[in-house]
Motif scaffolding. Structure first.
Motif, PDB file in Angstrom:
ATOM      1  N   VAL A   1      41.237  36.271  33.129  1.00 14.38           N
ATOM      2  CA  VAL A   1      39.838  35.929  33.420  1.00 14.38           C
ATOM      3  C   VAL A   1      39.013  37.203  33.539  1.00 14.38           C
ATOM      4  O   VAL A   1      37.902  37.296  33.016  1.00 14.38           O
ATOM      5  N   ALA A   2      39.548  38.209  34.221  1.00 15.46           N
ATOM      6  CA  ALA A   2      38.837  39.480  34.380  1.00 15.46           C
ATOM      7  C   ALA A   2      38.622  40.170  33.034  1.00 15.46           C
ATOM      8  O   ALA A   2      37.648  40.907  32.848  1.00 15.46           O
ATOM      9  N   GLU A   3      39.532  39.929  32.080  1.00 20.70           N
ATOM     10  CA  GLU A   3      39.426  40.554  30.758  1.00 20.70           C
ATOM     11  C   GLU A   3      38.356  39.890  29.896  1.00 20.70           C
ATOM     12  O   GLU A   3      37.883  40.483  28.925  1.00 20.70           O
ATOM     13  N   ASP A   4      37.985  38.654  30.232  1.00 16.75           N
ATOM     14  CA  ASP A   4      36.941  37.937  29.496  1.00 16.75           C
ATOM     15  C   ASP A   4      35.610  38.207  30.194  1.00 16.75           C
ATOM     16  O   ASP A   4      35.279  37.574  31.198  1.00 16.75           O
ATOM     17  N   VAL A   5      34.849  39.157  29.675  1.00 16.89           N
ATOM     18  CA  VAL A   5      33.633  39.632  30.354  1.00 16.89           C
ATOM     19  C   VAL A   5      32.650  38.497  30.627  1.00 16.89           C
ATOM     20  O   VAL A   5      32.097  38.394  31.732  1.00 16.89           O
ATOM     21  N   GLU A   6      32.428  37.640  29.635  1.00 19.97           N
ATOM     22  CA  GLU A   6      31.457  36.545  29.806  1.00 19.97           C
ATOM     23  C   GLU A   6      31.899  35.575  30.892  1.00 19.97           C
ATOM     24  O   GLU A   6      31.102  35.163  31.739  1.00 19.97           O
TER      25      GLU A   6
ATOM     26  N   GLU B   1      47.191  31.411  41.949  1.00 12.38           N
ATOM     27  CA  GLU B   1      46.194  31.638  40.905  1.00 12.38           C
ATOM     28  C   GLU B   1      45.691  30.326  40.294  1.00 12.38           C
ATOM     29  O   GLU B   1      46.463  29.390  40.085  1.00 12.38           O
ATOM     30  N   VAL B   2      44.405  30.301  40.015  1.00 12.07           N
ATOM     31  CA  VAL B   2      43.764  29.164  39.346  1.00 12.07           C
ATOM     32  C   VAL B   2      43.476  29.572  37.906  1.00 12.07           C
ATOM     33  O   VAL B   2      42.889  30.635  37.651  1.00 12.07           O
ATOM     34  N   ARG B   3      43.870  28.736  36.963  1.00  9.68           N
ATOM     35  CA  ARG B   3      43.670  29.047  35.550  1.00  9.68           C
ATOM     36  C   ARG B   3      42.322  28.507  35.091  1.00  9.68           C
ATOM     37  O   ARG B   3      42.057  27.309  35.191  1.00  9.68           O
ATOM     38  N   LEU B   4      41.480  29.402  34.604  1.00  7.41           N
ATOM     39  CA  LEU B   4      40.154  29.049  34.117  1.00  7.41           C
ATOM     40  C   LEU B   4      40.024  29.489  32.662  1.00  7.41           C
ATOM     41  O   LEU B   4      40.638  30.460  32.243  1.00  7.41           O
ATOM     42  N   THR B   5      39.201  28.781  31.908  1.00  4.54           N
ATOM     43  CA  THR B   5      39.044  29.130  30.502  1.00  4.54           C
ATOM     44  C   THR B   5      37.707  28.622  29.967  1.00  4.54           C
ATOM     45  O   THR B   5      37.149  27.658  30.482  1.00  4.54           O
ATOM     46  N   LEU B   6      37.212  29.289  28.930  1.00  2.83           N
ATOM     47  CA  LEU B   6      35.986  28.838  28.257  1.00  2.83           C
ATOM     48  C   LEU B   6      36.311  27.945  27.065  1.00  2.83           C
ATOM     49  O   LEU B   6      35.408  27.375  26.455  1.00  2.83           O
TER      50      LEU B   6
ATOM     51  N   GLY C   1      43.070  44.740  54.803  1.00  7.51           N
ATOM     52  CA  GLY C   1      42.585  44.086  53.595  1.00  7.51           C
ATOM     53  C   GLY C   1      43.580  44.196  52.467  1.00  7.51           C
ATOM     54  O   GLY C   1      44.352  45.161  52.387  1.00  7.51           O
ATOM     55  N   GLU C   2      43.573  43.211  51.595  1.00  5.77           N
ATOM     56  CA  GLU C   2      44.483  43.199  50.439  1.00  5.77           C
ATOM     57  C   GLU C   2      43.644  43.034  49.181  1.00  5.77           C
ATOM     58  O   GLU C   2      42.945  42.025  49.014  1.00  5.77           O
ATOM     59  N   LEU C   3      43.689  44.044  48.301  1.00  2.81           N
ATOM     60  CA  LEU C   3      42.926  43.976  47.056  1.00  2.81           C
ATOM     61  C   LEU C   3      43.538  42.933  46.131  1.00  2.81           C
ATOM     62  O   LEU C   3      44.753  42.879  45.958  1.00  2.81           O
ATOM     63  N   THR C   4      42.689  42.122  45.538  1.00  2.00           N
ATOM     64  CA  THR C   4      43.170  41.076  44.634  1.00  2.00           C
ATOM     65  C   THR C   4      42.070  40.771  43.625  1.00  2.00           C
ATOM     66  O   THR C   4      41.085  41.513  43.523  1.00  2.00           O
ATOM     67  N   VAL C   5      42.221  39.716  42.843  1.00  2.00           N
ATOM     68  CA  VAL C   5      41.190  39.330  41.862  1.00  2.00           C
ATOM     69  C   VAL C   5      40.596  37.997  42.289  1.00  2.00           C
ATOM     70  O   VAL C   5      41.275  36.963  42.293  1.00  2.00           O
ATOM     71  N   ILE C   6      39.341  38.026  42.675  1.00  3.46           N
ATOM     72  CA  ILE C   6      38.626  36.834  43.123  1.00  3.46           C
ATOM     73  C   ILE C   6      37.506  36.525  42.134  1.00  3.46           C
ATOM     74  O   ILE C   6      36.673  37.382  41.841  1.00  3.46           O
ATOM     75  N   ASN C   7      37.500  35.313  41.603  1.00  2.78           N
ATOM     76  CA  ASN C   7      36.477  34.899  40.640  1.00  2.78           C
ATOM     77  C   ASN C   7      36.312  35.902  39.496  1.00  2.78           C
ATOM     78  O   ASN C   7      35.202  36.246  39.095  1.00  2.78           O
ATOM     79  N   GLY C   8      37.452  36.399  39.015  1.00  4.94           N
ATOM     80  CA  GLY C   8      37.432  37.263  37.847  1.00  4.94           C
ATOM     81  C   GLY C   8      37.051  38.702  38.109  1.00  4.94           C
ATOM     82  O   GLY C   8      36.859  39.475  37.166  1.00  4.94           O
ATOM     83  N   ALA C   9      36.931  39.114  39.372  1.00 11.41           N
ATOM     84  CA  ALA C   9      36.547  40.490  39.706  1.00 11.41           C
ATOM     85  C   ALA C   9      37.366  40.960  40.908  1.00 11.41           C
ATOM     86  O   ALA C   9      37.895  40.142  41.665  1.00 11.41           O
TER      87      ALA C   9
END
Length: 301
Positions: A100-105, A295-300, A245-253
């Motif tokens: 998700v983070a790799e898909d900029v849009e 993790e939640v899988r999201l896609t366009l 704190g724990e660094l992670t990926v939230i909402n693609g960032a």
């Protein structure tokens, strides 16, 4: 095949599962709530099982259409619920997969900052904007989904796009830049370093914290680096707790899961511009923290 299985049901199930991640993404983008998105998918599934599949030319388009209609109904209900919400309302954060983070849009459309801008649209404007700008759905298909003419949908899309462009973040920052700022913010947070916070906060930074009336949070937005830093450091000192704190990926960032004395306290998402934090979003409402452990899988698509 099992002699008792229904080929039509099997086909319907297979089609729905094929597009489920897309449908969840559509519903979440429209609602900002994973729990409500799941309810919408359940309603869409029940509607889908009553459809004569032989009359469906494009299963994906049809499923997006019925999901959009259900999400629109839910969005109108949510609008009333949000009006009675205690303190600032923030979208429900999701722990997202690396792609998700790799898909900029997709990542930009999921950011807390942009999703808060979408909150300022009417339900129909939001549906049109999401379908057109995020998922690139054709105007004719959007028109069927929202019950408007294609010409009207074009007008709504233009109005919504202009509204969002005037309010969306001014620049797109790479995940690496955001992570670097997040790491500096985390160091200052864990040590209660006021100056360290001031070094990474933009002068006009805004802090929004969402406790939903269940957890303590600032009842109104806090603006300005000095006020935000004092609020954060003062809150930690007053509570006399050990914060990590724990660094992670939230909402693609890059995002931060905050733990107090080892227990999950909330999730922080940042808006970064010019290597400084301009938006700080802290979700503490426990009802919104159920999607940060897996993790939640999201896609366009």
């Amino acid at each position: 095949m099992d002699e008792h299985s229904d080929p039509t049901t099997d086909q319907a199930t297979a089609a729905f599962l094929t597009h489920r991640n897309l449908l969840f993404t559509v519903a979440y983008e429209m609602l900002g709530s994973a729990a409500d998105a799941e309810d919408v998918l359940q309603e869409a599934w029940l509607r889908w099982t009553r459809i004569d599949l032989e009359q469906v030319r494009d299963e994906r388009a049809y499923l997006v259409r019925i999901t959009t209609r259900r999400a629109l109904d839910r969005l109108r209900t949510l609008k009333r619920r949000k009006e009675a919400y205690v303190g600032p309302w923030l979208p429900e954060p999701l722990l997202t997969t690396p792609d998700v983070a790799e898909d900029v849009e997709l990542a930009e459309s999921l950011s807390m900052a942009l999703m808060l801008v979408l909150e300022t649209l009417s339900p129909t404007e939001r549906a049109v904007f999401v379908l057109r700008e995020v998922f690139d759905v054709a105007y004719d298909e959007i028109a069927e989904a929202v019950g408007k003419t294609p010409a009207t949908v074009r007008q709504i899309a233009h109005r919504a796009r202009r509204h969002v462009e005037a309010r969306r973040p001014r620049e797109t920052v790479s995940p690496d830049e955001t992570r670097a700022v997040m790491e500096s913010f985390l160091r200052a947070l864990e040590t209660g370093d006021t100056q360290g916070l001031l070094d990474v906060l933009a002068p006009d930074v805004v802090l929004l914290s969402d406790g939903g009336g269940v957890r303590q949070a600032a009842p109104r937005p806090i603006s300005g680096a000095g006020k935000v830093a004092r609020y954060i450091v003062g809150g930690i000192g007053k509570a006399q707790v050990t914060l990590t704190g724990e660094l992670t990926v939230i909402n693609g960032a890059p995002g931060l899961v905050v733990r107090v004395d080892g227990e999950t306290d909330g999730v922080i998402a940042l808006q970064v511009e010019g290597a400084r934090i301009t938006g700080l979003y802290y979700v503490r409402n426990p009802h919104k923290l159920t999607r940060i452990e897996s993790e939640v899988r999201l896609t366009l698509r």
